[in-house]
Design an enzyme around this catalytic site. Structure first.
Site, PDB file in Angstrom:
ATOM      1  N   GLY A  81     -22.367  29.473  65.801  1.00 11.97           N
ATOM      2  CA  GLY A  81     -21.658  28.923  66.965  1.00 11.97           C
ATOM      3  C   GLY A  81     -20.818  27.705  66.609  1.00 11.97           C
ATOM      4  O   GLY A  81     -21.126  26.964  65.681  1.00 11.97           O
ATOM      5  N   ASP A 175     -29.912  26.492  60.797  1.00  9.40           N
ATOM      6  CA  ASP A 175     -31.105  26.691  59.957  1.00  9.40           C
ATOM      7  C   ASP A 175     -31.091  28.048  59.256  1.00  9.40           C
ATOM      8  O   ASP A 175     -31.398  28.140  58.057  1.00  9.40           O
ATOM      9  CB  ASP A 175     -32.392  26.496  60.783  1.00  9.40           C
ATOM     10  CG  ASP A 175     -32.438  27.340  62.038  1.00  9.40           C
ATOM     11  OD1 ASP A 175     -31.378  27.684  62.571  1.00  9.40           O
ATOM     12  OD2 ASP A 175     -33.550  27.676  62.485  1.00  9.40           O
ATOM     13  N   ILE A 204     -24.872  22.459  67.578  1.00  9.71           N
ATOM     14  CA  ILE A 204     -24.960  21.552  68.734  1.00  9.71           C
ATOM     15  C   ILE A 204     -26.386  21.504  69.262  1.00  9.71           C
ATOM     16  O   ILE A 204     -26.765  20.581  69.960  1.00  9.71           O
ATOM     17  CB  ILE A 204     -24.019  21.957  69.895  1.00  9.71           C
ATOM     18  CG1 ILE A 204     -24.424  23.324  70.487  1.00  9.71           C
ATOM     19  CG2 ILE A 204     -22.572  21.939  69.491  1.00  9.71           C
ATOM     20  CD1 ILE A 204     -24.020  23.474  71.934  1.00  9.71           C
ATOM     21  N   ASP A 205     -27.187  22.536  68.929  1.00  9.46           N
ATOM     22  CA  ASP A 205     -28.548  22.618  69.486  1.00  9.46           C
ATOM     23  C   ASP A 205     -29.453  21.494  68.989  1.00  9.46           C
ATOM     24  O   ASP A 205     -30.490  21.230  69.595  1.00  9.46           O
ATOM     25  CB  ASP A 205     -29.190  23.960  69.132  1.00  9.46           C
ATOM     26  CG  ASP A 205     -28.538  25.120  69.865  1.00  9.46           C
ATOM     27  OD1 ASP A 205     -27.572  24.881  70.608  1.00  9.46           O
ATOM     28  OD2 ASP A 205     -28.994  26.265  69.685  1.00  9.46           O
ATOM     29  N   TYR A 243     -26.009  17.769  98.378  1.00  8.92           N
ATOM     30  CA  TYR A 243     -26.317  18.909  97.508  1.00  8.92           C
ATOM     31  C   TYR A 243     -27.373  18.557  96.456  1.00  8.92           C
ATOM     32  O   TYR A 243     -27.400  17.428  95.944  1.00  8.92           O
ATOM     33  CB  TYR A 243     -25.072  19.364  96.731  1.00  8.92           C
ATOM     34  CG  TYR A 243     -23.968  19.913  97.606  1.00  8.92           C
ATOM     35  CD1 TYR A 243     -24.182  21.015  98.425  1.00  8.92           C
ATOM     36  CD2 TYR A 243     -22.701  19.314  97.585  1.00  8.92           C
ATOM     37  CE1 TYR A 243     -23.151  21.525  99.213  1.00  8.92           C
ATOM     38  CE2 TYR A 243     -21.673  19.815  98.371  1.00  8.92           C
ATOM     39  CZ  TYR A 243     -21.905  20.922  99.188  1.00  8.92           C
ATOM     40  OH  TYR A 243     -20.892  21.404  99.964  1.00  8.92           O
ATOM     41  N   MET A 250     -26.635  24.147  77.453  1.00 11.98           N
ATOM     42  CA  MET A 250     -26.818  25.018  76.290  1.00 11.98           C
ATOM     43  C   MET A 250     -27.901  24.511  75.351  1.00 11.98           C
ATOM     44  O   MET A 250     -28.302  23.347  75.398  1.00 11.98           O
ATOM     45  CB  MET A 250     -25.505  25.122  75.534  1.00 11.98           C
ATOM     46  CG  MET A 250     -25.231  26.502  75.036  1.00 11.98           C
ATOM     47  SD  MET A 250     -23.622  26.558  74.254  1.00 11.98           S
ATOM     48  CE  MET A 250     -23.115  28.208  74.677  1.00 11.98           C
ATOM     49  N   GLU A 311     -31.200  25.808  78.497  1.00  9.45           N
ATOM     50  CA  GLU A 311     -30.860  27.230  78.403  1.00  9.45           C
ATOM     51  C   GLU A 311     -32.054  28.098  77.990  1.00  9.45           C
ATOM     52  O   GLU A 311     -32.257  29.191  78.496  1.00  9.45           O
ATOM     53  CB  GLU A 311     -29.724  27.393  77.370  1.00  9.45           C
ATOM     54  CG  GLU A 311     -29.214  28.801  77.206  1.00  9.45           C
ATOM     55  CD  GLU A 311     -28.195  28.939  76.071  1.00  9.45           C
ATOM     56  OE1 GLU A 311     -27.959  27.968  75.328  1.00  9.45           O
ATOM     57  OE2 GLU A 311     -27.645  30.027  75.923  1.00  9.45           O
TER      58      GLU A 311
HETATM   59  P1  FBP Z   1     -25.591  27.897  66.438  1.00  4.59           P
HETATM   60  O1  FBP Z   1     -27.075  27.659  66.358  1.00  4.59           O
HETATM   61  O2  FBP Z   1     -25.138  29.052  65.663  1.00  4.59           O
HETATM   62  O3  FBP Z   1     -24.866  26.641  66.102  1.00  4.59           O
HETATM   63  O4  FBP Z   1     -25.168  28.225  67.951  1.00  4.59           O
HETATM   64  C1  FBP Z   1     -25.795  27.625  69.014  1.00  4.59           C
HETATM   65  C2  FBP Z   1     -25.262  28.075  70.356  1.00  4.59           C
HETATM   66  O5  FBP Z   1     -24.175  27.280  70.778  1.00  4.59           O
HETATM   67  C3  FBP Z   1     -26.393  28.041  71.369  1.00  4.59           C
HETATM   68  O6  FBP Z   1     -26.492  26.783  71.983  1.00  4.59           O
HETATM   69  C4  FBP Z   1     -26.024  29.149  72.313  1.00  4.59           C
HETATM   70  O7  FBP Z   1     -27.172  29.694  72.898  1.00  4.59           O
HETATM   71  C5  FBP Z   1     -25.350  30.149  71.423  1.00  4.59           C
HETATM   72  O8  FBP Z   1     -24.828  29.422  70.335  1.00  4.59           O
HETATM   73  C6  FBP Z   1     -24.273  30.930  72.108  1.00  4.59           C
HETATM   74  O9  FBP Z   1     -23.795  31.884  71.218  1.00  4.59           O
HETATM   75  P2  FBP Z   1     -22.430  32.657  71.380  1.00  4.59           P
HETATM   76  O10 FBP Z   1     -21.355  31.750  70.902  1.00  4.59           O
HETATM   77  O11 FBP Z   1     -22.589  33.819  70.471  1.00  4.59           O
HETATM   78  O12 FBP Z   1     -22.258  32.995  72.813  1.00  4.59           O
END
Ligand code: FBP
Length: 552
Positions: A81, A175, A204-205, A243, A250, A311
């Site tokens: 990602g 990882d 980013i996770d 609200y 994410m 998420e």
């Molecule tokens: P990476 O671990 O590959 O960096 O990606 C993380 C992420 O951004 C997650 O936060 C999210 O769940 C996922 O990728 C979304 O994947 P996609 O881009 O395939 O929709």
């Protein structure tokens, strides 16, 4: 091409290197640390990595450069990602490579690991690189999720390297990708290819971190972007006062992004998946916990609030994981076709009722119908439920609504509950990197080339002491095998870098835990505002609360 004023200004930004890399390539030498051992399962990891195991940790320092003077041809890939700062890793790598020898060459393989397999590439030059300095995104060469893990793939990569005279590959990934980088490095060493492999920690996770890697790049910018938006939503909530906002953020599995966003914004609620699992909380218990806050605020006349939902939450709810496993089983192979052929939802519901255990059916029955249907609609290529696509923000708000209706009947709640839903994910992955990520990523890339020129392989580019100003950062390298242990994956024991989940006894969670009861009832919102790129250092250069608390 027309450029925005910020794009132009960011092109001019000169990323900060760690002090020890600032003296020019000719004055960077190696300081050896001790030999390393894997964090667990030493005998097994050593047996699997006979050529790359146990190497020294190293740092760089000021001194005469003693690396071998040879032409370097390096290939780089982006894997997985998007994460803000990826472009700067490549820029730093390119600058160090060209500063060492202008005849050195940098290949960018396109579309992620598959670019290496398909020999699809660009050769970078100044003009190409300059268009991407300090910008977000991975569009410089694209990324992909193909895994480089089989011997057949490694043999193809070895051929591609041989064809172009490539001396080293840099893999920018999470990882899994860095685990595969270690396996590829071992393969290259065992086959005497002479090709080195260096990894860079991206996601980013925030779940690629350990005692050696303080944080993965992209986490800083992504969480600042989400925090800006959550802060804005909080201001709106506090202005309109009508609200409840359910904001899913994410982070495929670990809840680091949610926790950091909560630390920056102090919302009324934030769920942490790891805590839900540790306390074995059911969906109903979570809904009850949220409803407590809604009711307590309503009693003060505040029918508004903000809740952050990670998420990956549902996979941490024990009863939900069992339900998912049963659904996967229920629809395995051709059974999915029989299910899809059923004409109405009522027919499908009857099929589900027959196929699930009593316990899972009880969980399924309390889900809102839209979520029930999602569970049967969204499948991944292996036919499994795509848990990350489940709209958990809606799931919980619906369940809270039902819970509050019961409270109303019992006379314990008399408020109004109007929920709104948001999902913050892709908005943060390609933002202009914060100064921290711009500096960190450039340093990772620059440092990766120093590791290459000193002949290291199977190392992760390591830049640490990150909670301090860049001048004090420490650059060096760590053998990837040091971070590995054996884990059961898809029915096999595999050597992997352990995914870092939120630690419930860690300082960031403890801080959150100590304050959340107040935040749940009072209005303690913080408004971090947009990322600032120019201005005082304490506004522009500081990194995450998570890192600050961990390093305090
Ligand atoms: P990476 O671990 O590959 O960096 O990606 C993380 C992420 O951004 C997650 O936060 C999210 O769940 C996922 O990728 C979304 O994947 P996609 O881009 O395939 O929709």
């Amino acid at each position: 091409m027309k450029l925005s004023p910020l794009q132009i200004a960011r092109y001019q930004y000169q990323p900060k290197l760690p002090g020890m890399l600032r003296n020019g390539i000719a004055k960077i030498c190696v300081k050896n640390g001790g030999a390393t051992e894997s964090v667990a399962d030493q005998d097994k990891i050593k047996a699997l990595f006979p050529n790359t195991y146990g190497k020294n940790e190293i740092t760089f320092q000021k001194g005469a450069n003693t690396s071998e003077a040879k032409k370097q041809v390096v290939g780089v890939i982006l894997s997985g990602g998007q994460a803000p700062g990826g472009h700067n890793v490549i820029c730093g790598l390119y600058d160090a490579l060209k500063a060492t020898n202008k005849d050195n060459v940098l290949y960018g393989f396109k579309g992620g690991p598959s670019g290496l397999l398909e020999d699809s590439y660009v050769i970078f030059d100044d003009e190409y690189i300059n268009a991407y300095r300090n910008t977000g995104g991975f569009d410089i060469i694209g990324s992909g999720r193909t895994k480089l893990e089989t011997e057949e793939q490694f043999a193809v990569v070895a051929e591609v390297c041989k064809k172009h005279g490539i001396t080293a590959i840099v893999i920018i990934g999470g990882d899994d990708s860095n685990t595969n980088a270690a396996v590829l490095a071992e393969y290259f060493a065992a086959h005497n290819t002479g090709v080195q492999v260096i990894g860079c920690p991206k996601t980013i996770d925030g779940d690629l971190k350990n005692e050696d890697i303080e944080c993965s790049f992209g986490f800083d910018t992504a969480t600042k972007t989400y925090s800006e938006i959550v802060g804005n939503i909080q201001r709106d909530a506090n202005s309109a006062k009508k609200y409840w906002h359910f904001v899913k953020v994410m982070g495929r599995s670990a809840s680091h992004v949610a926790l950091e966003t909560a630390l920056q914004t102090q919302p009324n609620l934030c769920l942490i998946g790891e805590e839900v699992a540790a306390k074995k909380m059911s969906l109903a218990a979570i809904a009850d916990y949220i409803a407590d806050s809604v009711a307590a605020r309503a009693a003060k006349g505040w029918n508004f609030g903000v809740a952050i939902i990670p998420e990956g939450i549902v996979e941490f709810v024990p009863e939900f994981s069992v339900l998912i496993a049963e659904i996967n089983e229920l629809l395995a192979g051709s059974k999915a076709d029989a299910f899809n052929a059923l004409p109405t939802w009522a027919d499908k519901y009857a099929f589900i009722e027959k196929g699930l255990t009593k316990e899972s059916m009880a969980v399924f029955a309390i889900l809102p119908q839209s979520i029930q249907q999602q569970l049967f609609l969204e499948r991944d290529p292996h036919g499994n439920v795509q848990v990350s696509l489940i709209e958990s923000e809606k799931l919980f708000s619906e369940m809270v609504k039902a819970n509050l209706a019961e409270r109303k009947k019992a006379g314990t709640y008399n408020g109004k509950f109007s929920p709104l839903h948001h999902f913050l994910g892709y908005e943060g992955r390609c933002a202009f990197p914060s100064n921290f990520d711009a500096d960190y990523c450039y340093s990772l890339g620059y440092n990766a080339f120093m590791l290459i020129s000193y002949g290291y392989t199977g190392y992760l580019s390591k830049v640490s002491n990150l909670s301090k100003p860049a001048e004090e950062w420490v650059a060096g390298g760590m053998p990837i095998t040091k971070m590995m242990n054996m884990e059961r994956r898809h029915g096999h024991d595999k050597p992997v870098i352990r995914k870092a989940l939120v630690e419930l006894d860690g300082a960031p969670f403890k801080f959150f835990e100590a304050n959340r009861e107040t935040w749940a009832v009072e209005t303690c919102y913080l408004y971090p505002g947009a990322i600032q790129y120019f201005g005082p250092s304490e506004v522009c250069d500081t990194t995450t609360k998570t890192l600050a608390l961990e390093k305090a």
